[in-house]
Design an enzyme around this catalytic site. Sequence first.
Site, PDB file in Angstrom:
ATOM      1  N   GLU A   1       0.839  -1.209   0.000  1.00  0.00           N
ATOM      2  CA  GLU A   1       0.000   0.000   0.000  1.00  0.00           C
ATOM      3  C   GLU A   1       0.869   1.252   0.000  1.00  0.00           C
ATOM      4  O   GLU A   1       0.575   2.239  -0.686  1.00  0.00           O
ATOM      5  CB  GLU A   1      -0.931   0.026   1.211  1.00  0.00           C
ATOM      6  CG  GLU A   1      -2.034  -1.011   1.184  1.00  0.00           C
ATOM      7  CD  GLU A   1      -2.908  -0.925  -0.059  1.00  0.00           C
ATOM      8  OE1 GLU A   1      -3.534   0.120  -0.274  1.00  0.00           O
ATOM      9  OE2 GLU A   1      -2.967  -1.911  -0.813  1.00  0.00           O
TER      10      GLU A   1
ATOM     11  N   TRP B   1       2.098   2.401  -3.316  1.00  0.00           N
ATOM     12  CA  TRP B   1       1.196   3.233  -4.136  1.00  0.00           C
ATOM     13  C   TRP B   1       1.608   4.699  -4.091  1.00  0.00           C
ATOM     14  O   TRP B   1       1.438   5.447  -5.045  1.00  0.00           O
ATOM     15  CB  TRP B   1      -0.261   3.112  -3.652  1.00  0.00           C
ATOM     16  CG  TRP B   1      -0.970   1.915  -4.194  1.00  0.00           C
ATOM     17  CD1 TRP B   1      -1.169   0.729  -3.542  1.00  0.00           C
ATOM     18  CD2 TRP B   1      -1.591   1.773  -5.486  1.00  0.00           C
ATOM     19  NE1 TRP B   1      -1.872  -0.131  -4.357  1.00  0.00           N
ATOM     20  CE2 TRP B   1      -2.143   0.490  -5.553  1.00  0.00           C
ATOM     21  CE3 TRP B   1      -1.730   2.621  -6.572  1.00  0.00           C
ATOM     22  CZ2 TRP B   1      -2.829   0.020  -6.671  1.00  0.00           C
ATOM     23  CZ3 TRP B   1      -2.411   2.169  -7.699  1.00  0.00           C
ATOM     24  CH2 TRP B   1      -2.951   0.876  -7.736  1.00  0.00           C
TER      25      TRP B   1
ATOM     26  N   TRP C   1     -20.343  14.457 -18.428  1.00  0.00           N
ATOM     27  CA  TRP C   1     -20.696  14.493 -17.009  1.00  0.00           C
ATOM     28  C   TRP C   1     -21.936  15.342 -16.806  1.00  0.00           C
ATOM     29  O   TRP C   1     -22.198  16.268 -17.578  1.00  0.00           O
ATOM     30  CB  TRP C   1     -19.549  15.118 -16.194  1.00  0.00           C
ATOM     31  CG  TRP C   1     -18.213  14.466 -16.340  1.00  0.00           C
ATOM     32  CD1 TRP C   1     -17.126  14.973 -16.987  1.00  0.00           C
ATOM     33  CD2 TRP C   1     -17.798  13.196 -15.821  1.00  0.00           C
ATOM     34  NE1 TRP C   1     -16.066  14.103 -16.900  1.00  0.00           N
ATOM     35  CE2 TRP C   1     -16.445  13.008 -16.187  1.00  0.00           C
ATOM     36  CE3 TRP C   1     -18.429  12.195 -15.081  1.00  0.00           C
ATOM     37  CZ2 TRP C   1     -15.715  11.869 -15.847  1.00  0.00           C
ATOM     38  CZ3 TRP C   1     -17.702  11.073 -14.734  1.00  0.00           C
ATOM     39  CH2 TRP C   1     -16.375  10.911 -15.116  1.00  0.00           C
TER      40      TRP C   1
ATOM     41  N   ASN D   1     -10.230   3.888   3.581  1.00  0.00           N
ATOM     42  CA  ASN D   1      -9.959   3.693   2.152  1.00  0.00           C
ATOM     43  C   ASN D   1     -11.084   2.973   1.414  1.00  0.00           C
ATOM     44  O   ASN D   1     -11.475   3.361   0.313  1.00  0.00           O
ATOM     45  CB  ASN D   1      -8.647   2.923   1.980  1.00  0.00           C
ATOM     46  CG  ASN D   1      -8.318   2.724   0.511  1.00  0.00           C
ATOM     47  OD1 ASN D   1      -8.195   3.679  -0.238  1.00  0.00           O
ATOM     48  ND2 ASN D   1      -8.203   1.461   0.093  1.00  0.00           N
TER      49      ASN D   1
ATOM     50  N   TRP E   1     -15.197  13.571 -11.763  1.00  0.00           N
ATOM     51  CA  TRP E   1     -14.330  13.207 -10.630  1.00  0.00           C
ATOM     52  C   TRP E   1     -13.585  14.407 -10.069  1.00  0.00           C
ATOM     53  O   TRP E   1     -13.213  14.438  -8.898  1.00  0.00           O
ATOM     54  CB  TRP E   1     -13.342  12.114 -11.046  1.00  0.00           C
ATOM     55  CG  TRP E   1     -12.445  12.500 -12.202  1.00  0.00           C
ATOM     56  CD1 TRP E   1     -12.718  12.357 -13.516  1.00  0.00           C
ATOM     57  CD2 TRP E   1     -11.151  13.106 -12.126  1.00  0.00           C
ATOM     58  NE1 TRP E   1     -11.679  12.835 -14.281  1.00  0.00           N
ATOM     59  CE2 TRP E   1     -10.699  13.297 -13.454  1.00  0.00           C
ATOM     60  CE3 TRP E   1     -10.319  13.499 -11.071  1.00  0.00           C
ATOM     61  CZ2 TRP E   1      -9.462  13.869 -13.749  1.00  0.00           C
ATOM     62  CZ3 TRP E   1      -9.090  14.065 -11.366  1.00  0.00           C
ATOM     63  CH2 TRP E   1      -8.670  14.249 -12.694  1.00  0.00           C
TER      64      TRP E   1
ATOM     65  N   TRP F   1      -8.840   9.164  -7.182  1.00  0.00           N
ATOM     66  CA  TRP F   1     -10.054   9.578  -7.909  1.00  0.00           C
ATOM     67  C   TRP F   1     -10.037   9.093  -9.341  1.00  0.00           C
ATOM     68  O   TRP F   1     -11.040   8.587  -9.860  1.00  0.00           O
ATOM     69  CB  TRP F   1     -10.229  11.109  -7.858  1.00  0.00           C
ATOM     70  CG  TRP F   1     -10.973  11.501  -6.624  1.00  0.00           C
ATOM     71  CD1 TRP F   1     -10.425  11.918  -5.443  1.00  0.00           C
ATOM     72  CD2 TRP F   1     -12.387  11.449  -6.411  1.00  0.00           C
ATOM     73  NE1 TRP F   1     -11.406  12.132  -4.515  1.00  0.00           N
ATOM     74  CE2 TRP F   1     -12.624  11.863  -5.082  1.00  0.00           C
ATOM     75  CE3 TRP F   1     -13.469  11.102  -7.200  1.00  0.00           C
ATOM     76  CZ2 TRP F   1     -13.905  11.930  -4.532  1.00  0.00           C
ATOM     77  CZ3 TRP F   1     -14.750  11.171  -6.662  1.00  0.00           C
ATOM     78  CH2 TRP F   1     -14.965  11.585  -5.346  1.00  0.00           C
TER      79      TRP F   1
HETATM   80  C1  LIG Z   1     -10.813   8.632  -3.986  1.00  0.00           C
HETATM   81  C2  LIG Z   1      -9.592   8.450  -3.108  1.00  0.00           C
HETATM   82  C3  LIG Z   1      -8.925   9.567  -2.620  1.00  0.00           C
HETATM   83  C4  LIG Z   1      -7.785   9.402  -1.818  1.00  0.00           C
HETATM   84  N1  LIG Z   1      -7.137  10.526  -1.339  1.00  0.00           N
HETATM   85  C5  LIG Z   1      -6.024  10.385  -0.590  1.00  0.00           C
HETATM   86  C6  LIG Z   1      -5.341  11.528  -0.096  1.00  0.00           C
HETATM   87  O1  LIG Z   1      -5.684  12.677  -0.369  1.00  0.00           O
HETATM   88  N2  LIG Z   1      -4.253  11.304   0.701  1.00  0.00           N
HETATM   89  C7  LIG Z   1      -3.806  10.059   1.012  1.00  0.00           C
HETATM   90  O2  LIG Z   1      -2.819   9.924   1.748  1.00  0.00           O
HETATM   91  N3  LIG Z   1      -4.429   8.975   0.521  1.00  0.00           N
HETATM   92  C8  LIG Z   1      -5.518   9.089  -0.249  1.00  0.00           C
HETATM   93  N4  LIG Z   1      -6.158   7.974  -0.710  1.00  0.00           N
HETATM   94  C9  LIG Z   1      -5.565   6.657  -0.455  1.00  0.00           C
HETATM   95  C10 LIG Z   1      -6.043   5.942   0.829  1.00  0.00           C
HETATM   96  O3  LIG Z   1      -7.411   5.979   0.917  1.00  0.00           O
HETATM   97  C11 LIG Z   1      -5.447   6.543   2.092  1.00  0.00           C
HETATM   98  O4  LIG Z   1      -4.060   6.680   1.959  1.00  0.00           O
HETATM   99  C12 LIG Z   1      -5.720   5.661   3.314  1.00  0.00           C
HETATM  100  O5  LIG Z   1      -7.086   5.500   3.500  1.00  0.00           O
HETATM  101  C13 LIG Z   1      -5.109   6.262   4.537  1.00  0.00           C
HETATM  102  O6  LIG Z   1      -5.407   5.515   5.667  1.00  0.00           O
HETATM  103  P1  LIG Z   1      -4.274   4.776   6.486  1.00  0.00           P
HETATM  104  O7  LIG Z   1      -3.191   5.726   6.802  1.00  0.00           O
HETATM  105  O8  LIG Z   1      -4.926   4.092   7.623  1.00  0.00           O
HETATM  106  O9  LIG Z   1      -3.749   3.742   5.402  1.00  0.00           O
HETATM  107  P2  LIG Z   1      -3.058   2.324   5.528  1.00  0.00           P
HETATM  108  O10 LIG Z   1      -3.996   1.342   4.962  1.00  0.00           O
HETATM  109  O11 LIG Z   1      -2.525   2.056   6.873  1.00  0.00           O
HETATM  110  O12 LIG Z   1      -1.857   2.455   4.492  1.00  0.00           O
HETATM  111  C14 LIG Z   1      -0.599   3.010   4.895  1.00  0.00           C
HETATM  112  C15 LIG Z   1      -0.256   4.175   4.014  1.00  0.00           C
HETATM  113  O13 LIG Z   1      -0.099   3.748   2.667  1.00  0.00           O
HETATM  114  C16 LIG Z   1      -0.524   4.769   1.792  1.00  0.00           C
HETATM  115  N5  LIG Z   1      -1.646   4.276   0.993  1.00  0.00           N
HETATM  116  C17 LIG Z   1      -2.531   3.317   1.303  1.00  0.00           C
HETATM  117  N6  LIG Z   1      -3.385   3.127   0.290  1.00  0.00           N
HETATM  118  C18 LIG Z   1      -3.035   3.998  -0.669  1.00  0.00           C
HETATM  119  C19 LIG Z   1      -3.543   4.302  -1.957  1.00  0.00           C
HETATM  120  N7  LIG Z   1      -4.558   3.643  -2.471  1.00  0.00           N
HETATM  121  N8  LIG Z   1      -2.960   5.295  -2.666  1.00  0.00           N
HETATM  122  C20 LIG Z   1      -1.900   5.959  -2.185  1.00  0.00           C
HETATM  123  N9  LIG Z   1      -1.379   5.709  -0.973  1.00  0.00           N
HETATM  124  C21 LIG Z   1      -1.929   4.749  -0.225  1.00  0.00           C
HETATM  125  C22 LIG Z   1      -1.002   5.931   2.651  1.00  0.00           C
HETATM  126  O14 LIG Z   1       0.035   6.863   2.776  1.00  0.00           O
HETATM  127  C23 LIG Z   1      -1.314   5.251   3.974  1.00  0.00           C
HETATM  128  O15 LIG Z   1      -1.214   6.123   5.074  1.00  0.00           O
HETATM  129  C24 LIG Z   1      -7.309   8.106  -1.516  1.00  0.00           C
HETATM  130  C25 LIG Z   1      -7.992   7.002  -2.017  1.00  0.00           C
HETATM  131  C26 LIG Z   1      -9.127   7.163  -2.804  1.00  0.00           C
HETATM  132  C27 LIG Z   1      -9.840   5.968  -3.306  1.00  0.00           C
END
Ligand SMILES: Cc1cc2nc3c(=O)[nH]c(=O)nc-3n(C[C@H](O)[C@H](O)[C@H](O)COP(=O)(O)OP(=O)(O)OC[C@H]3O[C@@H](n4cnc5c(N)ncnc54)[C@H](O)[C@@H]3O)c2cc1C
Length: 664
Positions: free
Chosen positions: A420, A423, A452, A487, A505, A528
């Site tokens: 994750e 990403w 849209w 997420n 979006w 997005w």
């Molecule tokens: C529509 C949409 C918008 C999002 N906007 C953001 C945003 O503005 N900022 C943001 O940090 N994340 C964003 N995310 C990704 C993800 O949802 C969050 O990083 C995550 O929910 C953060 O929670 P956590 O720290 O508990 O993540 P964990 O599940 O503990 O993951 C650890 C870290 O990995 C990174 N990570 C995890 N999943 C993703 C992912 N899909 N994409 C990129 N990095 C990821 C994050 O930095 C996260 O803190 C978005 C996802 C979607 C679908």
Amino acid sequence: MFKNHASANKLFNRFTITRLFQSTRYPFFLSRLIIFTIRSLLKVYNKLYPLNVLVMSPHKANQPTDRSKKRSQSPPSSPKRRKISQNDSMADAVTKPSNGKNNMLVWFRSDLRTKDNPALAHALQKAQDQHESEPGRRKALVIALFVLSPSEFRSHDVGAVKVDFILRNLATLSEILWESYRIPLLVKTSSSAADVIKDMHQLCNAYSVSDLFANQEYEIDESRRDAKLIKSLPNDHVEFHLHQDQCVVPPGVLKSKSSNLTYTVYSPFKRMWFDVVKKSKDKYLTLARPLSDFPSPMNSVADLESLSIAHPDAIPDVLKGFELEAEKKKHLEELWPAGEVNALQNLDKFCSGAGKHESPGITAYNDARNYPNLENGTSRLSPYLAVGALTTKQCIVKAMEANGGKLDTGSSGIVTWIQELIWRDFYRNVLVGFPRVCMSKPFKLETMNIQWLFEDDVFQSWCYGKTGYPIVDAGMRQLQKTGWMHNRVRMIVASFLTKHLLHNWQHGEKFFANSLIDGDFASNNGGWQWVASTGTDAQPYFRIFNPYTQSEKFDPDGVYIKRWVPELAGLKTSAAIHNPHSVLSAKELVKLGYREKPIVDHKVARERAIAAFKLVLGKGGPVPKPKSNQGYGNHDYEEKETKGGAPKTKALESYFKDKIKSEN
Ligand SMILES: Cc1cc2nc3c(=O)[nH]c(=O)nc-3n(C[C@H](O)[C@H](O)[C@H](O)COP(=O)(O)OP(=O)(O)OC[C@H]3O[C@@H](n4cnc5c(N)ncnc54)[C@H](O)[C@@H]3O)c2cc1C
């Protein structure tokens, strides 16, 4: 005595000239004369010993640019430059300062921490090296800076919740820097990017700065700002050192094996990432030197006072235009305590989680991460990563410790968590490889043709959790209350806006950026565009989340829904919680205070979305069956084909209008 003529020349030049400047108070013309004489002598010396290409003599690779050509009419002060070669970091493209300035300025941006901060570590290192190599010279001061730019916050959609978090993190950063190291954090306000550049010049002059250090930001505006600074600072005899801290593998390093181009698909990027990092662990996983490696205090207070810096600047509690209600501010402070100490504590807690269902932690991440009701099913570290109170590298190093030193084998929970984090690197790589995503364009340009809809009242209902779809409403209300959303639910609500409501979006992206405490351009834009089927490695347009089944699967007991949608807290059956309109009458729902009807009918909305996307992305034939689940978590899609083909574009809106919008 010297390794080569160049270093002798360099040392002589810096030492002699700067000592003269510091220890005497000659009138201006006299010091100019001395410099001129020394330079002339050096020129003769350089001619005699042609190996010396470094200091003052003109050299082909050091041809001044147009701007510095004008200055070169007064030879003693003309700056010298090296041309930028492919292998140079941006920071190497400027010359050494050759006057009495020797202070180090560390410009904090998205890196509000002292640990694993390469810019800070290099500034301290340089100050120390200089002190050791030139013991008679006044010790260089290390000064820290943060530029508050409300207009940039506004233009980049940074909302009040994140601004508040930035200010709180700045306060803790300032405290650590000052209390332990006597490094003052100055906070300046600038009204625009152009002003930032002007202000930076003024600051460097006012504080006799010879070296400016920062960690690189990859977004287009920030990159342009830095490029302008790099061009202009040598005129002030300031070197700009840019370091990398946001990614484990910096953007541009990993290229597709087959095409040698930027990866646009996550899975091969991830495989290459693992290969490269495993092969060069020292290079990619070594943390920057901590402050504790350096002598404390770093600065003499008397020297600081000579620059009129008696103490760090006060950090404002609130920024005009970004105020929060007192109650919300207090709540956010409790929920997201600021600072790297808290960030590291949370990282420790998550990585040492026992793996029990009640307190899952990292080893249980594989299963727990999809359940939004679990408080610690995911790390919730994203706000700290977004302001740079923590780095991806620190997270991965810690995760590997918990995994017996392994990176991509061992505990499946830990490996999934690391994936994750990758990403983050992936989306930054995309940002650099395809800067159009920073300029309001989709990655897939053809999706600009999607028709849209935009209806403000519909959009507002989505924003504030009033759609009549409990899981969507719960997610949007969690966002409003906490500045964060799980997420799984981010994917559901984003899919709902772009597919069910057929809203662009970019409206959702903007709203998220303004509301999230972890707002991060690359991840937000990537997330997005992935959901909206407009991005790299995006989900196919015909895969549309079914909010009802998502809700049943990932919030089976409705705990999450009941918490955030209290109107539904009293509902007993599973069917009622996930799809109240299927069980309760309109009258009963109104009595509960919930929507009488859902904002759109699921089946009709889904058909409309597929039709609209198919017109642009489809081949006109039947919708293809997806080959496999493509990477982004474990999704459950609806993969049915659309029956009856799509209506033509022009008729699309009216065709669905009545069916789709049952009420507002
Ligand atoms: C529509 C949409 C918008 C999002 N906007 C953001 C945003 O503005 N900022 C943001 O940090 N994340 C964003 N995310 C990704 C993800 O949802 C969050 O990083 C995550 O929910 C953060 O929670 P956590 O720290 O508990 O993540 P964990 O599940 O503990 O993951 C650890 C870290 O990995 C990174 N990570 C995890 N999943 C993703 C992912 N899909 N994409 C990129 N990095 C990821 C994050 O930095 C996260 O803190 C978005 C996802 C979607 C679908």
